[in-house]
Design a protein around this motif. Structure first.
Motif, mmCIF file in Angstrom:
data_model
loop_
_atom_site.group_PDB
_atom_site.id
_atom_site.type_symbol
_atom_site.label_atom_id
_atom_site.label_comp_id
_atom_site.label_asym_id
_atom_site.label_seq_id
_atom_site.Cartn_x
_atom_site.Cartn_y
_atom_site.Cartn_z
ATOM 1 N N TYR A 77 4.291 5.835 -5.155
ATOM 2 C CA TYR A 77 4.474 5.856 -6.612
ATOM 3 C C TYR A 77 3.536 6.865 -7.257
ATOM 4 C CZ TYR A 77 4.629 4.235 -11.441
ATOM 5 O OH TYR A 77 4.758 4.181 -12.798
ATOM 6 N N ASN A 78 2.290 6.911 -6.771
ATOM 7 C CA ASN A 78 1.330 7.856 -7.347
ATOM 8 C C ASN A 78 1.757 9.302 -7.117
ATOM 9 O OD1 ASN A 78 -0.297 5.775 -8.263
ATOM 10 N ND2 ASN A 78 -1.536 5.729 -6.392
ATOM 11 N N LEU A 79 2.418 9.552 -5.974
ATOM 12 C CA LEU A 79 2.870 10.899 -5.664
ATOM 13 C C LEU A 79 4.301 11.168 -6.136
ATOM 14 C CD1 LEU A 79 1.460 11.248 -2.030
ATOM 15 C CD2 LEU A 79 0.553 12.300 -4.106
ATOM 16 N N GLU A 80 4.944 10.128 -6.748
ATOM 17 C CA GLU A 80 6.346 10.221 -7.162
ATOM 18 C C GLU A 80 7.216 10.666 -5.992
ATOM 19 O OE1 GLU A 80 6.767 12.613 -10.613
ATOM 20 O OE2 GLU A 80 5.523 11.321 -11.874
ATOM 21 N N ALA A 81 6.970 10.034 -4.846
ATOM 22 C CA ALA A 81 7.680 10.406 -3.618
ATOM 23 C C ALA A 81 8.564 9.256 -3.167
ATOM 24 C CB ALA A 81 6.670 10.748 -2.516
ATOM 25 N N PRO A 82 9.696 9.545 -2.558
ATOM 26 C CA PRO A 82 10.521 8.474 -1.974
ATOM 27 C C PRO A 82 9.832 7.869 -0.759
ATOM 28 C CG PRO A 82 11.419 10.623 -1.404
ATOM 29 C CD PRO A 82 10.296 10.879 -2.364
ATOM 30 N N TRP A 83 10.181 6.610 -0.442
ATOM 31 C CA TRP A 83 9.568 5.972 0.723
ATOM 32 C C TRP A 83 10.570 5.082 1.427
ATOM 33 C CZ3 TRP A 83 7.679 0.604 0.777
ATOM 34 C CH2 TRP A 83 7.988 -0.103 -0.386
ATOM 35 N N ILE A 84 10.296 4.875 2.710
ATOM 36 C CA ILE A 84 11.229 4.189 3.605
ATOM 37 C C ILE A 84 10.473 3.087 4.338
ATOM 38 C CG2 ILE A 84 12.840 4.471 5.529
ATOM 39 C CD1 ILE A 84 12.800 7.500 4.853
ATOM 40 N N ALA A 85 11.100 1.924 4.456
ATOM 41 C CA ALA A 85 10.564 0.834 5.272
ATOM 42 C C ALA A 85 11.435 0.715 6.518
ATOM 43 C CB ALA A 85 10.563 -0.479 4.497
ATOM 44 N N VAL A 86 10.821 0.852 7.691
ATOM 45 C CA VAL A 86 11.567 0.895 8.958
ATOM 46 C C VAL A 86 11.176 -0.308 9.815
ATOM 47 C CG1 VAL A 86 12.049 2.216 11.035
ATOM 48 C CG2 VAL A 86 11.639 3.397 8.884
ATOM 49 N N HIS A 87 12.181 -1.008 10.292
ATOM 50 C CA HIS A 87 11.961 -2.067 11.278
ATOM 51 C C HIS A 87 12.687 -1.693 12.558
ATOM 52 C CE1 HIS A 87 11.692 -5.880 13.334
ATOM 53 N NE2 HIS A 87 13.014 -5.924 13.420
ATOM 54 N N VAL A 88 11.994 -1.800 13.678
ATOM 55 C CA VAL A 88 12.556 -1.462 14.978
ATOM 56 C C VAL A 88 12.768 -2.756 15.756
ATOM 57 C CG1 VAL A 88 12.264 -0.164 17.108
ATOM 58 C CG2 VAL A 88 11.359 0.749 14.960
ATOM 59 N N ASP A 89 14.012 -3.023 16.096
ATOM 60 C CA ASP A 89 14.329 -4.174 16.940
ATOM 61 C C ASP A 89 14.221 -3.733 18.396
ATOM 62 O OD1 ASP A 89 15.270 -6.416 18.174
ATOM 63 O OD2 ASP A 89 17.279 -6.359 17.300
ATOM 64 N N ALA A 91 0.821 -1.203 0.000
ATOM 65 C CA ALA A 91 0.000 0.000 0.000
ATOM 66 C C ALA A 91 0.859 1.259 0.000
ATOM 67 C CB ALA A 91 -0.936 -0.009 1.198
ATOM 68 N N THR A 92 1.919 1.255 0.782
ATOM 69 C CA THR A 92 2.817 2.414 0.823
ATOM 70 C C THR A 92 3.506 2.612 -0.519
ATOM 71 O OG1 THR A 92 3.205 1.930 3.165
ATOM 72 C CG2 THR A 92 4.698 3.472 2.102
ATOM 73 N N ARG A 93 3.898 1.507 -1.147
ATOM 74 C CA ARG A 93 4.533 1.606 -2.467
ATOM 75 C C ARG A 93 3.574 2.246 -3.481
ATOM 76 N NH1 ARG A 93 5.921 2.308 -6.941
ATOM 77 N NH2 ARG A 93 7.267 1.043 -8.258
#
Length: 859
Positions: free
Chosen positions: A238-250, A232-234
């Motif tokens: 993509y529709n906004l032509e914006a960069p995106w980040i996937a964050v995992h917190v240990d 969903a984030t992708r």
């Protein structure tokens, strides 16, 4: 150009010293009018192939040192003979000398946009400027105009004149091309401004995200529903032509194999969808997400709908979603619905995670019973309320030694024992006094708070310890790479260290000379046919394969490609002892090590290529020099031999005995000269290969000199030879044939480069524990600049007569150094050169006395 000139006039009105380095008006009247009122540096004229070209006079601008220089057409190529090939290099020199520059450039001349614009406009762009030049710019101003208006100006002759305007309208100046160029220029400027804003934002510690450009972030966990969040984030990014980040917190929670596999799958999906994957460590997930969002200037956060965990949410001040919404007011938070309700176990419903095994609970049980027994003896003296503090002290002790689960178990058990055995009425769970009820409730609250805080502290300690261990491992591996003497050593050391950390065996297969994986180049691993096939697939596709991946997962090993900056150099194999999926920290460590190995191997291959290229150049140079050097030396005696043979074979020419003797002497001289050339070449080859072995025996220097002089007597006939060798010279341990060759080469050198009739002297003396042999001549000496190179291979003093291979003195140095000696040359004060050979003196053997000397009667 027009906009640049207007800006320059504004700077001049403010009092700035402005000069025009170069401006191209292209015949435009309004542009030429702006040039008239500014100081103009006359252009420098350069004569190139009979044509006079004009270029910017860089030296004059540097001499005048204005505050601002105007330099038009940044992408211009300078005329041959200029200091720099490109005009942008002139601009860089002006900037480095403290002069501000206004310059102009068309968007099609940017190096990074060249291919795209050539495709759009169907033209060949021959002049470009590196993007790094514009990255140094303090300010970029876009001179923008609507394509229709630009075409109108073109028709009016305000862009190009005459045929140039017609040609431009038919080719480059088309409405579709101009619209695309306009978008590219605006996007480039927006990117630069965005990068500047990002860099400025990173310097602001407490600054929140500035929503100048959308940036999305999605929180990823080991939940299977994270896949929907990532997709969903992708889509939204993509529709906004914006960069995106996937964050995992240990957050320190131990994951089982199933959860660990799901987490790896989720992060792999994010990487495949071109997300920037960030992993961080923190016991507080909400705080970690806010920190990453602030660092990355995130404006939109995507999270899943959280499961209600009343107890833990109450203790932590709300759920993850509630805290993000409440504490991150500058960021928009999006919640993705779930099609199915999440089925969670009871431990997730209450929000507690008990990570301890059975032993801590067993210890807490017996510890509580022990405290109860001790309290039974102390209760008559202290009272039942004081006993409650003893139990509370025991709970605090358990909290110090164990985790949350055993603490809560100890608190509950202690409370039950205290209530049942000590609080009146005894042996019941009833509590009669209200103050006792408050005391019991306080006991449980304190125990719960203590357990929670203790659990957090221990998680922090474990996370810090793991982080420190990981940093130490990386440091040790980098140190292994830096301190190892060669490729084989650091590959074996790093593989062994990584295997110990990850719990398995590691090995490396690197590519061969042909650029393919070669099992011969394997370290700490002997791959079978199937394993090597998996390694080849990982190498060819630059992807991980084998165990714990979705590609060829039946393999017993994990194969990770080793990539440098520009190329792939090998594959790392990891075979675990236990078939348990690597944790995220272990996987990150493995990938970090593979990255460092890839860079190290790439540097090693690059060094080998440089050395090989250098060897090839030296070999080519040696080959050419050898051919040039020996051609004369071999041709001269061969010509003499062939000529003498022709004379001898001519039957019509009568030959007297004297003539035959002369011809035989010429043949002998030519043969000896040719033999010396061959000997020099063979000796030099053996010296370079290290195959020249010494046959050392004790010899007299006077005998050595006599043999050397007699061998080249014909060459020394035109000189006066004088030997000054004392009778008491000690014996030296040398290889007689080799040293005779060395001494002969020096004498021939003296005879060849000194005038006829001059004197050549050979002297020897003992100094301390060394013997010094000196060969002196009365010639012109050696030029001072040639002395350091005189013993180099194929070196000949400039200006000397043709002849010689330039190998003789180099062979002398090699032979003398094989004998642990030294050879040098110097100019004598009274004229001429002096060659000096220094050899160490050893203990000569004791010769047996003659028997007649021992027994006089036998005479």
């Amino acid at each position: 150009t027009y906009a640049m000139l207007r800006a320059a006039h504004a700077r001049a009105r403010e009092g700035g010293r402005v000069v025009i380095g170069v401006v191209e008006t292209h015949g435009r009247k309004e542009t030429a009018e702006l040039v008239e009122n500014l100081p103009l540096i006359p252009r420098k004229k350069i004569d190139y192939r009979g044509v006079t070209l004009e270029e910017m006079d860089l030296d004059t601008i540097l001499e005048r040192r204005p505050q601002l220089a105007l330099v038009d057409e940044l992408a211009h190529t300078n005329a041959p003979g200029s200091r720099h090939a490109k005009r942008y290099q002139d601009v860089l020199e002006l900037i480095d000398n403290g002069i501000d520059v206004y310059t102009t450039i068309n968007v099609q001349h940017l190096e990074s946009r060249k291919d795209l614009i050539e495709k759009i406009a169907a033209v060949v762009i021959r002049e470009t400027v590196p993007d790094s030049i514009l990255e140094r710019a303090d300010q970029i101003e876009v001179v923008d105009i609507a394509p229709n208006e630009l075409l109108k100006r073109l028709k009016e002759g305000k862009v190009y004149l005459g045929e140039n305007a017609d040609y431009a309208a038919q080719n480059f100046f088309r409405l579709d091309s101009l619209t695309a160029l306009r978008e590219i220029a605006l996007r480039f400027t927006a990117e630069k401004v965005d990068h500047e804003l990002q860099a400025y934002h990173e310097t602001k510690v407490n600054a929140g995200p500035w929503q100048t450009n959308e940036r999305w972030m999605v929180a990823v966990s080991h939940s299977p529903y994270s896949e929907r969040l990532i997709r969903a984030t992708r889509r939204l990014a993509y529709n906004l032509e914006a960069p995106w980040i996937a964050v995992h917190v240990d957050n320190g929670v131990r994951l089982n194999d199933e959860d660990q596999n799901q987490l790896a799958k989720n992060l792999s999906l994010a990487r495949e969808l071109r997300a920037e994957v960030v992993t961080t460590t923190d016991t507080d997930i909400a705080s970690a997400l806010k920190r990453v969002a602030r660092q990355k200037n995130v404006t939109q956060i995507m999270v899943g709908r959280p499961t209600r965990r009343p107890l833990k949410d109450h203790l932590e001040g709300g759920s993850l979603l509630e805290r993000l919404v409440r504490e991150s007011q500058e960021v928009d938070v999006h919640v993705l619905r779930q099609d199915e309700p999440v089925r969670m176990t009871s431990r997730f419903q209450i929000g507690l995670n008990f990570e301890s095994g059975f032993i801590p609970y067993w210890n807490a049980l017996w510890f509580s019973f022990g405290l109860a027994l001790i309290s039974g003896f102390l209760e008559p003296l202290l009272g039942y309320r004081s006993v409650g503090f003893i139990f509370l002290l025991g709970v605090l002790t358990v909290g110090w030694l164990s985790s949350l689960g055993p603490v809560l178990f100890s608190a509950a058990l202690s409370g039950i024992i205290w209530n049942f055995f000590f609080i009146p009425p005894r042996l019941t769970f009833a509590i009669s006094g209200s103050d006792d009820i408050i005391l019991v409730l306080t006991f449980f609250v304190v125990a719960l708070i203590t357990g929670t805080l203790t659990s957090r502290v221990k998680k922090h300690e474990r996370l810090l310890r793991e982080r420190e261990e990981r940093a130490n491992v990386l440091y040790e591996i980098l140190n292994d790479i830096a301190s190892s003497s060669g490729q084989d050593e650091f590959l074996r050391r790093v593989s062994s260290r990584l295997a110990g950390v990850l719990g398995g065996s590691c090995g490396v297969i690197i590519r061969g000379p042909e650029g393919k994986l070669d099992p011969i180049h394997s370290y700490l691993v002997s791959p079978g046919e199937k394993e090597f096939a998996v390694a080849q697939w990982a190498f060819a596709n630059r992807k991980r394969a084998g165990w714990s991946t979705e590609t060829l997962s039946e393999s017993k090993s994990l194969f990770v490609p080793l990539e440098g900056n520009d190329e792939i150099v090998g594959v790392l194999l990891f075979e675990p002892k236990r078939k348990r999926t690597l944790t995220l920290e272990q996987e990150n460590l493995l990938l970090s090590v593979c990255r460092q190995l890839g860079l190290a191997l790439e540097r090693h291959f690059a060094q080998k290529k440089l050395l090989e290229a250098e060897r090839l150049r030296e070999s080519e140079k040696l080959h050419q020099t050898l051919l040039n050097s020996i051609s004369h030396e071999m041709r001269t005696p061969l010509t003499a031999i062939l000529g003498t043979a022709a004379v001898l074979s001519d039957e019509s020419n009568p030959k007297s005995a004297e003539m035959r003797m002369s011809l035989a002497a010429d043949l002998t001289a030519a043969g000896l000269r040719l033999n010396r050339v061959v000997e020099n070449l063979l000796d030099m080859s053996r010296l370079n290969s290290g195959a020249l072995a010494l046959r050392r025996e004790w010899h007299d220097i006077r005998d050595l000199t006599g043999v050397a002089v007699s061998r080249i007597g014909r060459e020394l006939e035109t000189h006066r030879l004088k030997t000054e060798l004392p009778e008491d010279l000690p014996l030296v341990e040398i290889d007689f044939r080799l040293f005779e060759h060395a001494l002969t080469n020096i004498l021939l050198n003296a005879a060849s480069y000194t005038p006829k009739g001059t004197e050549i002297r050979v002297r020897a003396a003992v100094r301390d524990s060394e013997i010094v042999i000196m060969i002196e001549d009365d010639g012109p000496g050696v030029p001072s600049e040639s002395i350091p190179h005189l013993f180099d291979k194929f070196y000949r003093v400039p200006g000397t007569p043709a002849g010689g291979t330039g190998l003789g003195l180099s062979i002398v140095r090699g032979i003398v150094e094989l004998h642990a000696g030294q050879v040098s040359v110097e100019n004598r004060g009274e004229g001429g050169a002096r060659f000096k050979i220094t050899l160490p003196l050893g203990a000569p053997p004791v010769l047996p006395r003659d028997l007649d000397d021992e027994n006089p009667d036998r005479r």
